[in-house]
Scaffold this motif. Structure first.
Motif, mmCIF file in Angstrom:
data_model
loop_
_atom_site.group_PDB
_atom_site.id
_atom_site.type_symbol
_atom_site.label_atom_id
_atom_site.label_comp_id
_atom_site.label_asym_id
_atom_site.label_seq_id
_atom_site.Cartn_x
_atom_site.Cartn_y
_atom_site.Cartn_z
ATOM 1 N N LEU A 189 0.863 -1.173 0.000
ATOM 2 C CA LEU A 189 0.000 0.000 0.000
ATOM 3 C C LEU A 189 0.902 1.226 0.000
ATOM 4 O O LEU A 189 1.694 1.433 0.913
ATOM 5 N N VAL A 190 0.796 2.037 -1.060
ATOM 6 C CA VAL A 190 1.621 3.230 -1.191
ATOM 7 C C VAL A 190 0.734 4.410 -1.547
ATOM 8 O O VAL A 190 -0.461 4.256 -1.822
ATOM 9 N N GLY A 191 1.335 5.594 -1.573
ATOM 10 C CA GLY A 191 0.540 6.794 -1.799
ATOM 11 C C GLY A 191 0.593 7.347 -3.189
ATOM 12 O O GLY A 191 -0.120 8.307 -3.502
ATOM 13 N N SER A 192 1.413 6.767 -4.083
ATOM 14 C CA SER A 192 1.520 7.323 -5.424
ATOM 15 C C SER A 192 2.188 6.335 -6.359
ATOM 16 O O SER A 192 2.810 5.355 -5.934
ATOM 17 N N PHE A 193 2.056 6.613 -7.638
ATOM 18 C CA PHE A 193 2.742 5.844 -8.681
ATOM 19 C C PHE A 193 4.250 5.881 -8.446
ATOM 20 O O PHE A 193 4.938 4.863 -8.534
ATOM 21 N N GLU A 194 4.747 7.050 -8.127
ATOM 22 C CA GLU A 194 6.170 7.230 -7.860
ATOM 23 C C GLU A 194 6.640 6.342 -6.705
ATOM 24 O O GLU A 194 7.694 5.705 -6.770
ATOM 25 N N ALA A 195 5.848 6.300 -5.631
ATOM 26 C CA ALA A 195 6.227 5.502 -4.463
ATOM 27 C C ALA A 195 6.265 4.018 -4.795
ATOM 28 O O ALA A 195 7.074 3.270 -4.254
ATOM 29 N N CYS A 196 5.387 3.585 -5.697
ATOM 30 C CA CYS A 196 5.371 2.182 -6.109
ATOM 31 C C CYS A 196 6.661 1.828 -6.857
ATOM 32 O O CYS A 196 7.246 0.771 -6.642
ATOM 33 N N ILE A 197 7.119 2.744 -7.713
ATOM 34 C CA ILE A 197 8.371 2.524 -8.425
ATOM 35 C C ILE A 197 9.538 2.484 -7.438
ATOM 36 O O ILE A 197 10.456 1.668 -7.572
ATOM 37 N N GLN A 198 9.487 3.341 -6.427
ATOM 38 C CA GLN A 198 10.542 3.328 -5.413
ATOM 39 C C GLN A 198 10.598 1.987 -4.693
ATOM 40 O O GLN A 198 11.673 1.521 -4.322
ATOM 41 N N LYS A 199 9.448 1.367 -4.500
ATOM 42 C CA LYS A 199 9.424 0.049 -3.869
ATOM 43 C C LYS A 199 10.133 -0.982 -4.741
ATOM 44 O O LYS A 199 10.824 -1.871 -4.236
ATOM 45 N N CYS A 200 9.946 -0.874 -6.050
ATOM 46 C CA CYS A 200 10.623 -1.780 -6.977
ATOM 47 C C CYS A 200 12.137 -1.572 -6.915
ATOM 48 O O CYS A 200 12.902 -2.536 -6.818
ATOM 49 N N ASP A 201 12.563 -0.313 -6.935
ATOM 50 C CA ASP A 201 13.992 -0.015 -6.834
ATOM 51 C C ASP A 201 14.569 -0.506 -5.510
ATOM 52 O O ASP A 201 15.674 -1.059 -5.458
ATOM 53 N N ALA A 202 13.814 -0.305 -4.425
ATOM 54 C CA ALA A 202 14.288 -0.735 -3.108
ATOM 55 C C ALA A 202 14.396 -2.253 -3.030
ATOM 56 O O ALA A 202 15.325 -2.799 -2.426
ATOM 57 N N TYR A 203 13.437 -2.947 -3.647
ATOM 58 C CA TYR A 203 13.479 -4.419 -3.653
ATOM 59 C C TYR A 203 14.757 -4.910 -4.346
ATOM 60 O O TYR A 203 15.445 -5.811 -3.851
ATOM 61 N N ASN A 204 15.084 -4.320 -5.489
ATOM 62 C CA ASN A 204 16.276 -4.736 -6.212
ATOM 63 C C ASN A 204 17.544 -4.379 -5.450
ATOM 64 O O ASN A 204 18.520 -5.133 -5.467
ATOM 65 N N TYR A 205 17.527 -3.245 -4.756
ATOM 66 C CA TYR A 205 18.686 -2.872 -3.945
ATOM 67 C C TYR A 205 18.869 -3.858 -2.790
ATOM 68 O O TYR A 205 19.981 -4.277 -2.476
ATOM 69 N N ASP A 206 17.762 -4.232 -2.171
ATOM 70 C CA ASP A 206 17.798 -5.179 -1.054
ATOM 71 C C ASP A 206 18.347 -6.532 -1.477
ATOM 72 O O ASP A 206 19.074 -7.182 -0.728
ATOM 73 N N THR A 207 17.962 -6.970 -2.671
ATOM 74 C CA THR A 207 18.250 -8.340 -3.099
ATOM 75 C C THR A 207 19.463 -8.454 -3.995
ATOM 76 O O THR A 207 19.745 -9.530 -4.507
ATOM 77 N N HIS A 208 20.169 -7.344 -4.194
ATOM 78 C CA HIS A 208 21.404 -7.350 -4.984
ATOM 79 C C HIS A 208 21.176 -7.875 -6.397
ATOM 80 O O HIS A 208 22.010 -8.577 -6.951
ATOM 81 N N GLY A 209 20.048 -7.577 -6.984
ATOM 82 C CA GLY A 209 19.774 -8.064 -8.323
ATOM 83 C C GLY A 209 18.664 -7.275 -8.979
ATOM 84 O O GLY A 209 18.347 -6.148 -8.590
ATOM 85 N N VAL A 210 18.068 -7.884 -9.990
ATOM 86 C CA VAL A 210 16.951 -7.259 -10.689
ATOM 87 C C VAL A 210 15.772 -8.219 -10.618
ATOM 88 O O VAL A 210 15.277 -8.717 -11.629
ATOM 89 N N GLY A 211 15.334 -8.512 -9.406
ATOM 90 C CA GLY A 211 14.186 -9.385 -9.223
ATOM 91 C C GLY A 211 12.885 -8.716 -9.584
ATOM 92 O O GLY A 211 11.937 -9.366 -10.010
ATOM 93 N N CYS A 212 12.820 -7.397 -9.412
ATOM 94 C CA CYS A 212 11.626 -6.632 -9.786
ATOM 95 C C CYS A 212 11.871 -5.950 -11.117
ATOM 96 O O CYS A 212 12.759 -5.106 -11.230
ATOM 97 N N VAL A 213 11.089 -6.306 -12.129
ATOM 98 C CA VAL A 213 11.251 -5.688 -13.451
ATOM 99 C C VAL A 213 10.096 -4.761 -13.785
ATOM 100 O O VAL A 213 10.153 -4.049 -14.794
ATOM 101 N N ALA A 214 9.050 -4.763 -12.971
ATOM 102 C CA ALA A 214 7.909 -3.885 -13.245
ATOM 103 C C ALA A 214 7.167 -3.589 -11.951
ATOM 104 O O ALA A 214 7.178 -4.393 -11.011
ATOM 105 N N ALA A 215 6.524 -2.413 -11.911
ATOM 106 C CA ALA A 215 5.689 -2.014 -10.780
ATOM 107 C C ALA A 215 4.360 -1.520 -11.329
ATOM 108 O O ALA A 215 4.330 -0.690 -12.240
#
Length: 791
Positions: A217-243
């Motif tokens: 649950l996020v407040g904006s389209f932008e915040a959803c993309i940030q979640k994707c970027d954060a997921y990839n940063y956390d996991t040291h890879g590109v596990g999230c390719v779309a939000a």
């Protein structure tokens, strides 16, 4: 690009109050401190944060409910100014809401007297504490008025931190981030950059099946993309390719959906889905592009279209360029040449990047493999024995592990981040990642610029992914080994290409005697579809004379590896066929091949897979349907005039390209409307050569505008002659003066500017021997890259 001002911070009092929850996370507390220093001292945000006086995990006192760790003053010798008498406090308060399936994020509130920055420290699992520091939405940044910002006034000087962390306080309305409320449908297909600098492309009304849970649950389209970027940063890879964001569900329990793949999609007619796909994945799927925007997330009204390849892309920024609207473009993202004849490619320039740098991940999967088999003494003899490859299942002790629902709770920190020395190195693009696959790889501990490390282990193959895309700016690439590639917490490796239980048991039993089996990757990746690649890897029996150190390598046949990428553990290779071709047959696929895409286009499942077979004097050709690669009987072989199911022997004269070729890549160039071959020769002259196919008319793939839907465009390789050999790039010998080898072309690295997308740029890599000890900082080999520009 203007450089950011540099400031140093000096503290009269600076403390970190840490809750007992963070003290329980000893291995990760130091990483949290480094991220805090990047906020307090933004001049070090690019890396280079001094850790000389940083407390280590062992130094963290955790014998009380709260602990105080001093943050020492930064270097007072600032290049511009110092901010004195600044009271900086950092407080941490754990959130307790009863038993949780995993720890709640730890909130860090940073104040420097003027501004407050809120951070969530996200846990990676119950057993391993807190790993990384992440920033919430920039809207959480608040300002405290202390006077107007005045250039040259140190007390109120505007300071800067990474753009992924916050928005400058005095940002103008044209650049400040705003909540997007009307993204679709007007901005469908727009290419833009997220606040973390990642390039995305918008999609409207499209849903993708492969979810990453939990939903958010996020407040904006932008915040959803940030979640994707954060997921990839956390996991040291590109596990999230779309939000995907659903703006109509702002009050619901979830409205942000992260996706691990875009291979399976459905159109939601009349839906309000607003999506963003990482640009590399969007290119693979050929999503329609409408325009580019440097400020989509800041202001929809200021988004501008780009009608030519951007100079920013040439300068190495993360924005990707889009072909002109007047160009012939199909599928989207590929620009074809014009005219009634093939355009002869010429070299326009080149740039050396230099040796790559290893950036290993710092976690591994605690996994106890099933015990291996015990071989009879009669099998533990000197000499190749093919039954050890064909008569046993694949060993669970080898091959990269995937991070999934079964293994994600077993992640643990590496106690030692090893020094890696690699040999060989080819690669390819797969599912949004650029892979570099290696042959023999050694791990060492304690290596420093002044001291050789201690040997840990040795495997016959390894894999790493390019992180940071540094070659875009003409810099050496950074290679990262995946979490799933480590076998223990000191940095021993599992190996990339799996061995059979027979091969693995033999290697263990004969360790130290000079004999072993190896599976080497000596060719570039052949894409099978949008998410899978294949390699035909030779199975080698290696016998070393322990007195003279002379090595004798015996080719015993090859095996088929199917490769996937994008997961948290790193690229994974499977071995569905233990041995496909035998040692007395041409080495089919060992030199690589290429994919002939069908009418469904690049990434589809139709078309053919073509293989090269190296023989004396040149290369033979074989082919197979993509869904039959494991079936030896399904392969067809070129006889010189037709296709046959009867395999020729190595004396065949059905050679489609001649010469003493050692390493080769062949690819289609839309810009030149023909094929280009790039290769090293057996002359050991450290030179890349190229030739192009001299077709009598432009070659257009069946999926291209004007292409024949019923034709196979790769068959043109068998119909026309090649041009004369020309020098593409002259590489410098290695530090030891020895010739280079394992040379390869890495296509699709430069987005729309890449040679296979109608651009001019091509990435080359090779192995350069150093003559140094593999345990030294210089390693025994260097993996070097360069860029070539075609005219």
């Amino acid at each position: 690009m203007k450089s950011k001002p540099q400031f140093s911070w000096a503290f009269t009092v600076a403390v970190l109050v840490v809750s007992s929850s963070l003290c329980d996370a000893r291995p990760h507390a130091h990483g949290v401190l480094e991220n805090i220093r990047r906020f307090l001292h933004p001049s070090n945000a690019g890396g280079g944060v001094s850790t000389t006086n940083a407390p280590t995990s062992e130094a963290i006192p955790c014998d009380s409910a709260s602990s105080i760790i001093p943050i020492l003053p930064t270097d007072a010798r600032a290049p511009l100014a110092s901010l004195h008498q600044t009271n900086a406090s950092i407080t941490a308060a754990a959130q307790h809401e009863g038993p949780q399936p995993r720890p709640k994020p730890l909130e860090l509130v940073l104040q420097n007297g003027r501004q407050t920055l809120h951070h969530d420290v996200h846990p990676i699992g119950q057993r391993h504490g807190f790993h990384h520091l992440h920033t919430r939405k920039p809207s959480r940044l608040t300002s405290t008025a202390v006077g107007a910002s005045t250039t040259g006034t140190t007390a109120n000087a505007e300071f800067q931190v990474p753009t992924a962390a916050l928005v400058p306080r005095q940002a103008s309305p044209s650049t400040a981030e705003k909540t997007i409320t009307s993204l679709c449908p007007d901005n469908n297909g727009t290419v833009f950059r997220s606040s973390s600098g990642i390039t995305y492309q918008t999609v409207c009304g499209i849903n993708y099946d492969d979810n990453i849970r939990p939903f958010l649950l996020v407040g904006s389209f932008e915040a959803c993309i940030q979640k994707c970027d954060a997921y990839n940063y956390d996991t040291h890879g590109v596990g999230c390719v779309a939000a995907l964001f659903v703006p109509s569900r702002l009050q619901s329990k979830d409205n942000c959906y992260l996706k691990s793949s875009i291979a399976h999609s459905t159109v939601d007619v009349g839906s309000t889905l607003e999506g963003a796909v990482r640009y590399s994945a969007a290119q693979s799927a050929h999503l329609p592009v409408s325009r580019t925007s440097t400020s989509l997330l800041s202001s929809l009204s200021t988004a501008s279209s780009t009608s030519s390849r951007s100079s920013a892309s040439r300068a190495g920024t993360s924005s990707q360029s889009i072909p002109s609207a007047s160009s012939t473009v199909s599928p989207p993202g590929i620009t074809y040449g014009e005219g009634n004849s093939v355009i002869a490619p010429k070299v326009g320039g080149s740039k050396l990047h230099g040796p790559s740098e290893n950036r290993p991940t710092r976690q591994y999967i605690q996994y106890d493999s099933a015990p291996g088999v015990n071989l009879a003494k009669s099998l533990l003899r000197v000499g190749a024995n093919g039954d050890l490859s064909t008569g046993y299942d694949v060993s669970p002790q080898t091959g990269v592990l995937d991070v999934n629902i079964y293994t994600q709770n077993t992640l643990a920190p590496l106690r030692n981040v090893p020094h890696i020395s690699r040999d060989g190195g080819r690669g390819g693009y797969l599912n949004g990642q650029h892979l570099f696959m290696f042959c023999d790889t050694g791990s060492y501990s304690g290596t420093s610029p002044t001291q050789n490390g201690d040997f840990l282990d040795f495997v016959s193959s390894s894999v790493a992914v390019d992180v940071g895309m540094n070659a875009l700016a003409g810099n050496p690439i950074h290679l990262q080994d995946g979490i799933g590639g480590w076998s223990d917490n000191v940095g021993r490796q599992r190996g990339f290409a799996p061995l059979t239980q027979g091969e693995q048991a033999y290697n263990i039993a004969m360790q130290g005697q000079g004999q072993r089996y190896a599976v080497w990757i000596e060719s570039s990746l052949i894409p099978l579809d949008a998410e899978t690649g294949i390699v035909y890897a030779p199975i080698i029996y290696d016998e070393v004379d322990l007195i003279t150190r002379a090595a004798n390598f015996t080719y015993t046949g090859n095996t088929l590896l199917t490769i996937t990428a994008g997961g948290r553990g790193g690229p994974v290779a499977q071995r569905p066929v233990r041995k496909l071709f035998d040692q007395d047959e041409p080495e089919w696929g060992v030199n690589g091949g290429l994919r002939s895409w069908g009418p469904s286009g690049i990434g589809g499942k139709d078309g053919k897979v073509y293989l090269f077979g190296g023989v004396s004097g040149g290369m033979l050709m074989a082919r197979v349907a993509p869904d039959s690669i494991e079936d030896r009987a399904a392969y067809q072989y070129w006889t010189g005039s037709s296709w046959s199911t009867i395999m020729p022997d190595a004396s065949s004269k059905a050679i489609w390209i001649d010469g003493p070729i050692m390493d080769i890549d062949v690819f289609y160039s839309p810009r030149h409307m023909t094929f280009i071959a790039v290769y090293l020769t057996a002359y050991a002259d450290s030179t890349f050569y190229y030739r192009y196919l001299k077709a009598d008319r432009p070659i257009m793939p069946c999926y291209a505008p004007g292409g024949d839907k019923n034709s196979d465009y790769v068959e043109n390789l068998l119909k026309y002659e090649w041009s004369d050999e020309q020098v593409l790039y002259k590489a410098q010998p290695g530090l030891a003066g020895a010739f280079i080898y394992a040379g390869g072309a890495h296509t699709r690295y430069f987005g729309s500017d890449d040679i296979v997308n109608g651009g001019t740029r091509l990435l080359l890599s090779w192995t350069a021997p150093t003559g140094q000890n593999p345990a030294s900082a210089a390693s025994e080999y260097q993996i070097v890259t360069a860029e070539v520009n075609f005219a």
